[in-house]
Design an enzyme around this catalytic site. Structure first.
Site, PDB file in Angstrom:
ATOM      1  N   ILE A 124      -5.298  -0.147  -1.680  1.00 35.49           N
ATOM      2  CA  ILE A 124      -5.579   1.267  -1.465  1.00 35.49           C
ATOM      3  C   ILE A 124      -6.571   1.426  -0.324  1.00 35.49           C
ATOM      4  O   ILE A 124      -7.505   0.638  -0.184  1.00 35.49           O
ATOM      5  CB  ILE A 124      -6.123   1.959  -2.736  1.00 35.49           C
ATOM      6  CG1 ILE A 124      -7.474   1.372  -3.155  1.00 35.49           C
ATOM      7  CG2 ILE A 124      -5.126   1.861  -3.875  1.00 35.49           C
ATOM      8  CD1 ILE A 124      -8.150   2.158  -4.269  1.00 35.49           C
ATOM      9  N   ASP A 125      -6.320   2.420   0.516  1.00 37.84           N
ATOM     10  CA  ASP A 125      -7.260   2.799   1.564  1.00 37.84           C
ATOM     11  C   ASP A 125      -7.951   4.077   1.107  1.00 37.84           C
ATOM     12  O   ASP A 125      -7.288   5.026   0.667  1.00 37.84           O
ATOM     13  CB  ASP A 125      -6.537   3.055   2.891  1.00 37.84           C
ATOM     14  CG  ASP A 125      -5.895   1.798   3.451  1.00 37.84           C
ATOM     15  OD1 ASP A 125      -6.386   0.697   3.147  1.00 37.84           O
ATOM     16  OD2 ASP A 125      -4.884   1.915   4.179  1.00 37.84           O
ATOM     17  N   ILE A 126      -9.278   4.099   1.216  1.00 41.61           N
ATOM     18  CA  ILE A 126     -10.033   5.273   0.781  1.00 41.61           C
ATOM     19  C   ILE A 126     -10.939   5.753   1.905  1.00 41.61           C
ATOM     20  O   ILE A 126     -11.415   4.961   2.722  1.00 41.61           O
ATOM     21  CB  ILE A 126     -10.877   4.973  -0.483  1.00 41.61           C
ATOM     22  CG1 ILE A 126     -11.929   3.897  -0.198  1.00 41.61           C
ATOM     23  CG2 ILE A 126      -9.979   4.561  -1.642  1.00 41.61           C
ATOM     24  CD1 ILE A 126     -12.906   3.661  -1.358  1.00 41.61           C
ATOM     25  N   ASN A 186       0.832  -1.205   0.000  1.00 41.79           N
ATOM     26  CA  ASN A 186       0.000   0.000   0.000  1.00 41.79           C
ATOM     27  C   ASN A 186       0.868   1.257   0.000  1.00 41.79           C
ATOM     28  O   ASN A 186       1.131   1.845  -1.038  1.00 41.79           O
ATOM     29  CB  ASN A 186      -0.937  -0.024   1.210  1.00 41.79           C
ATOM     30  CG  ASN A 186      -1.974   1.083   1.181  1.00 41.79           C
ATOM     31  OD1 ASN A 186      -1.802   2.108   0.547  1.00 41.79           O
ATOM     32  ND2 ASN A 186      -3.073   0.879   1.888  1.00 41.79           N
ATOM     33  N   CYS A 227      -5.612   7.482   1.147  1.00 40.61           N
ATOM     34  CA  CYS A 227      -4.855   7.735   2.362  1.00 40.61           C
ATOM     35  C   CYS A 227      -3.916   6.554   2.602  1.00 40.61           C
ATOM     36  O   CYS A 227      -4.106   5.470   2.048  1.00 40.61           O
ATOM     37  CB  CYS A 227      -5.779   7.958   3.554  1.00 40.61           C
ATOM     38  SG  CYS A 227      -7.013   6.662   3.809  1.00 40.61           S
TER      39      CYS A 227
END
Length: 248
Positions: free
Chosen positions: A129-131, A103, A142
């Site tokens: 992916i962090d959203i 990530n 993020c």
């Protein structure tokens, strides 16, 4: 009928297994090695292990714990958290990990995805992916366990991950983490409609219906859940569980 992958996600904090809400306030729920054994006995399709300390602080990977967990996993096991170098990836694969979740390092430099895919194969590389939503209700990227925002569009970053050779995309919705209110498919559909690699999503699952709906309407190939598989009842008693089948 279509059977998609149903994947428990385990969060490691120190040497223990925890669960969070919106990536905050980790609550201890048990021993990670024993939990992997239970999910293995229940014949989970896969399992994802994320070390939230290594992810946020950049600390070294707890290889001893990961090796013990991998030893109890009779299903594919993915690991993420603090993965920054090819040597780390090589060591994790040697321990029995089949997929490496990357990530933050990929946001810093997409070359880690490209080099890992070239050396170890795309099937071993998961671009994560962090959203989360901004003040205007739009999703943004993020990193570092959602502690740092990224000034880059989600679509552009996903395009780069796929072009670099990621064999799978893992999308984690921070706002829905641990809330058990269902997945938000709006940001997912824009991705599944244009990429040609498997998409797995996490954040919000609270029932089998939530899993089925995401597979059917979100066009994803895998659904990830945490709270749903470790808590039971309105008092959130710890009880490891796993659905026997999800048929669409």
């Amino acid at each position: 009928m279509h059977h998609a992958r149903v994947i428990p996600c385990l969060l490691i904090h120190g040497n223990g297994l925890v669960k969070t809400k919106k990536f905050k306030d980790p609550v201890y729920i048990g021993d990670p090695v024993n939990t992997v054994k239970i999910f293995s006995d229940k014949e989970a399709d896969e399992i994802i292990v994320l070390d939230i300390d290594s992810s946020k602080n950049g600390s070294e990977i707890n290889y001893q714990l990961i090796e013990e967990m991998a030893g109890e996993a009779f299903m594919p096991m993915a690991y993420g958290g603090g993965v920054r170098t090819l040597s780390q990836i090589k060591q994790l694969l040697r321990l029995g990990i089949e997929k490496i979740v990357i990530n933050t390092a990929a946001v810093n430099s997409i070359n880690i995805i490209r080099e890992a895919a070239d050396i170890f194969g795309s099937q071993a590389v998961v671009g994560a992916i962090d959203i989360k939503k901004n003040l205007f209700g739009c999703y943004k990227l993020c990193v570092k366990s959602a502690s740092v925002d990224v000034k880059r569009s989600i679509d552009d970053h996903v395009d780069d991950l796929v072009a670099a050779g990621a064999g799978e995309i893992f999308i984690n919705n921070v706002d829905r983490d641990g809330m058990m209110v269902g997945y938000d498919l709006k940001p997912i559909l824009s991705i599944t409609s244009k990429v040609n690699v498997p998409i797995v999503i996490s954040g919000g699952a609270g029932s089998v219906d939530d899993l089925s709906y995401a597979i059917r309407e979100g066009k994803v190939t895998g659904v990830v859940a945490g709270s749903m598989f470790v808590f039971h009842g309105r008092h959130r008693a710890v009880l490891i569980n796993y659905p026997t089948d999800i048929v669409i």
